[in-house]
Design a protein around this motif. Structure first.
Motif, mmCIF file in Angstrom:
data_model
loop_
_atom_site.group_PDB
_atom_site.id
_atom_site.type_symbol
_atom_site.label_atom_id
_atom_site.label_comp_id
_atom_site.label_asym_id
_atom_site.label_seq_id
_atom_site.Cartn_x
_atom_site.Cartn_y
_atom_site.Cartn_z
ATOM 1 N N ILE A 157 0.784 -1.163 -0.135
ATOM 2 C CA ILE A 157 -0.106 0.057 -0.034
ATOM 3 C C ILE A 157 1.013 1.394 -0.013
ATOM 4 N N THR A 158 1.179 1.635 -1.169
ATOM 5 C CA THR A 158 2.106 3.107 -1.240
ATOM 6 C C THR A 158 1.380 4.310 -1.009
ATOM 7 N N ARG A 209 -3.367 7.742 -2.661
ATOM 8 C CA ARG A 209 -3.679 8.802 -3.430
ATOM 9 C C ARG A 209 -4.705 8.555 -4.654
ATOM 10 N N VAL A 210 -4.599 7.526 -5.304
ATOM 11 C CA VAL A 210 -5.504 7.250 -6.400
ATOM 12 C C VAL A 210 -6.744 6.636 -5.704
ATOM 13 N N PHE A 211 -6.853 6.183 -4.702
ATOM 14 C CA PHE A 211 -8.098 5.484 -4.082
ATOM 15 C C PHE A 211 -8.436 6.242 -2.922
ATOM 16 N N GLU A 246 3.655 11.621 -2.586
ATOM 17 C CA GLU A 246 4.406 11.346 -1.270
ATOM 18 C C GLU A 246 3.427 11.643 -0.170
ATOM 19 N N ILE A 247 3.397 10.933 0.807
ATOM 20 C CA ILE A 247 2.586 11.592 1.999
ATOM 21 C C ILE A 247 3.722 12.309 2.598
ATOM 22 N N PHE A 297 -1.187 14.778 1.342
ATOM 23 C CA PHE A 297 -0.099 14.307 0.065
ATOM 24 C C PHE A 297 0.713 15.603 -0.329
ATOM 25 N N SER A 298 1.930 15.127 -1.003
ATOM 26 C CA SER A 298 2.710 16.206 -1.475
ATOM 27 C C SER A 298 2.014 16.878 -2.588
#
Length: 114
Positions: A7-8, A13-15, A39-40, A55-56
């Motif tokens: 889980i990246t 971010r996508v989900f 990135e977080i 998120f970045s």
């Protein structure tokens, strides 16, 4: 690899469960493009039931309950393949360098909404 390794930040971010990503109903989802390098920046707790990753790319409106995180992890492979299929169908990319921010929406551009 364990569940956490799969889980990246990009996947989260996508989900994102936010209305900004999911919309307010079926058919209002927005395909997330050009987000591969996201990135977080930090994670904020929300009571004892959720987290809010910052998120970045500035996205910060998704609240991930433990149930949502578990569901994302449990269905990661199917979700990921569906996402890749949507990108392909839209002619879009997850790579930011292939998705200029100013790209006009068109059937074969990275600006397409889904």
């Amino acid at each position: 690899a364990g569940l956490a390794a799969r889980i990246t930040p990009f996947f989260l971010r996508v989900f994102s469960p936010s209305a900004e990503v999911r919309g307010h109903g079926i058919g209002q989802e927005k395909l997330q493009i050009g987000k591969r390098d996201v990135e977080i920046v930090r994670i904020e707790p929300v009571g004892n039931y959720a987290i809010r990753p910052i998120f970045s790319d500035g996205h910060e409106s998704g609240l991930y309950s433990w149930d949502i995180l578990h569901g994302l992890g449990s269905h990661r492979d199917e979700l990921w393949q569906a996402y890749l299929d949507q990108l392909s169908d839209a002619g879009a990319s997850r790579n930011p360098e292939e998705c200029p921010v100013a790209a006009p929406p068109a059937p074969s551009s990275c600006g397409i909404k889904r």
